[in-house]
Write an enzyme that holds these catalytic residues in place. Structure first.
Site, PDB file in Angstrom:
ATOM      1  N   SER A 115       3.212  -8.387   8.604  1.00  0.00           N
ATOM      2  CA  SER A 115       2.511  -7.532   7.642  1.00  0.00           C
ATOM      3  C   SER A 115       3.604  -6.624   7.081  1.00  0.00           C
ATOM      4  CB  SER A 115       1.416  -6.716   8.331  1.00  0.00           C
ATOM      5  OG  SER A 115       0.829  -5.831   7.388  1.00  0.00           O
ATOM      6  N   TYR A 143       5.178   6.578   5.113  1.00  0.00           N
ATOM      7  CA  TYR A 143       4.719   5.479   4.267  1.00  0.00           C
ATOM      8  C   TYR A 143       3.946   5.981   3.071  1.00  0.00           C
ATOM      9  CZ  TYR A 143       4.096   0.583   3.429  1.00  0.00           C
ATOM     10  OH  TYR A 143       4.177  -0.667   2.887  1.00  0.00           O
ATOM     11  N   LYS A 145      -1.098  -4.063  14.324  1.00  0.00           N
ATOM     12  CA  LYS A 145       0.148  -4.046  13.540  1.00  0.00           C
ATOM     13  C   LYS A 145       1.158  -3.190  14.290  1.00  0.00           C
ATOM     14  CE  LYS A 145       1.980  -2.905   8.980  1.00  0.00           C
ATOM     15  NZ  LYS A 145       1.792  -3.204   7.564  1.00  0.00           N
ATOM     16  N   LYS A 174      -6.299  -0.447   6.780  1.00  0.00           N
ATOM     17  CA  LYS A 174      -5.112  -0.133   7.576  1.00  0.00           C
ATOM     18  C   LYS A 174      -5.042   1.365   7.827  1.00  0.00           C
ATOM     19  CE  LYS A 174      -0.690   0.973   6.479  1.00  0.00           C
ATOM     20  NZ  LYS A 174       0.662   0.882   5.889  1.00  0.00           N
ATOM     21  N   ASP A 181       0.815  -1.223   0.000  1.00  0.00           N
ATOM     22  CA  ASP A 181       0.000   0.000   0.000  1.00  0.00           C
ATOM     23  C   ASP A 181       0.844   1.267   0.000  1.00  0.00           C
ATOM     24  OD1 ASP A 181       0.825  -0.798   2.607  1.00  0.00           O
ATOM     25  OD2 ASP A 181      -0.543   0.652   3.477  1.00  0.00           O
ATOM     26  N   GLU A 199      -2.528   0.310  13.684  1.00  0.00           N
ATOM     27  CA  GLU A 199      -1.062   0.381  13.582  1.00  0.00           C
ATOM     28  C   GLU A 199      -0.488   1.592  14.309  1.00  0.00           C
ATOM     29  OE1 GLU A 199       0.538   0.433   9.567  1.00  0.00           O
ATOM     30  OE2 GLU A 199       2.592   0.602  10.283  1.00  0.00           O
ATOM     31  N   GLU A 245       2.761   2.733  15.052  1.00  0.00           N
ATOM     32  CA  GLU A 245       4.185   2.423  14.822  1.00  0.00           C
ATOM     33  C   GLU A 245       5.095   3.327  15.638  1.00  0.00           C
ATOM     34  OE1 GLU A 245       5.752   2.465  10.772  1.00  0.00           O
ATOM     35  OE2 GLU A 245       7.783   2.113  11.529  1.00  0.00           O
TER      36      GLU A 245
HETATM   37  P1  13P Z   1       7.257  -1.950   6.501  1.00  0.00           P
HETATM   38  O1  13P Z   1       7.124  -3.445   6.679  1.00  0.00           O
HETATM   39  O2  13P Z   1       8.002  -1.546   5.291  1.00  0.00           O
HETATM   40  O3  13P Z   1       7.682  -1.258   7.762  1.00  0.00           O
HETATM   41  O4  13P Z   1       5.795  -1.389   6.195  1.00  0.00           O
HETATM   42  C1  13P Z   1       4.668  -1.956   6.631  1.00  0.00           C
HETATM   43  C2  13P Z   1       3.574  -0.963   6.648  1.00  0.00           C
HETATM   44  O5  13P Z   1       2.512  -1.213   6.133  1.00  0.00           O
HETATM   45  C3  13P Z   1       3.773   0.313   7.344  1.00  0.00           C
HETATM   46  O6  13P Z   1       2.562   0.999   7.463  1.00  0.00           O
END
Ligand code: 13P
Length: 364
Positions: free
Chosen positions: A301, A364, A230, A147, A34, A188, A190
């Protein structure tokens, strides 16, 4: 007095739970394909390929048209909006190509990050306006999960309480909107690998962020059985001088998750976050060998860690298509094994799979 008004019917709950379980069925994980147009441009630039709509389509077609046996290790694919309406070389819409292989179609629905005023560059994630309508349309177009990526960073003063609370709330609000429209939300939060912090600090921050996220999910009446998480793996910052073994990373990761993620959540699908392909696989396998009870599926993922070798093999040349497909299938199979704790590196991994995929302050 607290009171929950009914939000999802029994049938809606059953549908959400069964979608989530199909995605993380034993030995399966997710291909995150994505990348936004801009991010895909950076990937293509690395291999000196122009960022045109056709080149983006061609590369996605290359990934999506591999042998159907890929569904033994890939349960879901996350699309970017543009890809959802593109077709394969054979003229078939991509969502159909994926569904015909028995794989669930997902879509990135966030609209990127925006700065939080008065913080040291911290962010929230945008995209709630019109989200319900977009989700309803995506569901009609064959999508079954979504997501939304929030980003937190570690430094002396970060993440702040504001960033933790704001991102937890926006993730929970997004999750509840998805579920109303029949989409399983991938949540997610992160935590970026940037920084010199050690493993302990990442574990502490990961626990605080996940605890806040699940408090917000409860406040928003999110049906946890119909969600996936995630997260980042718990790892020392990319500039930390001390290196930690896969066993140490795995133990810190599983410990943080056991303390914060309810067992009603069916699956936890890690992002690769700039690890090399090989590192991401070795860590996932170690996580699935931790001698502690793990009530959820622990799988992948991955975006970068599933596509780097394939991009390097392809180089934009049709003659390299098969080699690129083989590279992708090989990584997917390795990660399928890792999700069962069964990947044993042979020590013969090729150069491109060992290369760090880290980019500072990753967008991203
Ligand atoms: P990476 O595995 O490259 O970190 O990306 C996964 C993703 O979807 C980040 O939002």
């Amino acid at each position: 007095m607290t009171h929950q008004y009914p939000s999802l019917s029994t049938e809606q709950k059953q549908e959400l739970a069964s979608i989530a379980q199909r995605i993380v069925a034993p030995g399966k994980g997710i291909l995150a394909a994505d990348e936004s147009t801009g991010t895909m441009g950076k990937r293509l630039e690395n291999i000196k390929v122009e960022n045109t709509e056709e080149n983006r389509r061609y590369f996605r077609d290359l990934l999506f048209s591999v042998d159907p046996s890929i569904s033994e290790c890939v349960g879901g694919v996350i699309f970017f909006h543009e890809t959802l309406y593109q077709k394969s070389d054979k003229g078939v819409l991509f969502p159909k190509v994926i569904k015909d292989k028995g794989i669930v179609v997902g879509i990135k629905v966030d609209k990127g990050t925006a700065g939080l005023t008065g913080t040291d560059g911290e962010t929230t994630t945008q995209g709630l306006d019109g989200l319900s309508e977009r989700c309803a349309q995506y569901k009609k177009d064959g999508v079954d999960f979504a997501k939304w990526r929030c980003v937190l960073k570690i430094s002396d003063g970060c993440p702040t309480a504001l960033a933790i609370a704001e991102n937890a709330n926006v993730l929970a609000r997004y999750a509840s909107i998805c579920q109303q429209n029949g989409l399983v939300p991938i949540v997610e939060p992160e935590i970026l690998p940037d920084g010199a912090h050690d493993l302990k600090r990442c574990q502490y921050v990961t626990e605080k962020v996940l605890a806040a996220t699940y408090k917000a999910m409860s406040d928003h009446h999110v049906y946890l059985e119909g969600t996936l998480l995630k997260p980042n793996m718990v790892m020392a910052g990319q500039a930390c001088p001390k290196k930690f073994t896969p066993t140490e990373v795995a133990m810190a990761t599983v410990t943080a998750l056991r303390r914060t993620v309810p067992s009603a959540v069916p699956g936890i699908c890690f992002l690769s976050g700039g690890q090399s392909e090989e590192e991401a696989s070795v860590h996932l396998s170690a996580i699935n060998q931790v001698p502690l009870h793990r009530p959820w599926k622990l799988t992948f993922s991955y975006g970068r860690a599933l596509q780097a070798s394939a991009l390097a093999a392809w180089k934009g040349l049709p003659a390299n298509k098969q080699a690129a497909q083989e590279a992708f299938c090989s990584r997917a199979k390795i990660n399928g094994l890792a999700s069962k704790g069964e990947y044993k590196p042979t020590g013969q991994a090729d150069q491109s799979s060992m290369q760090s995929l880290f980019t500072a302050s990753y967008v991203y």
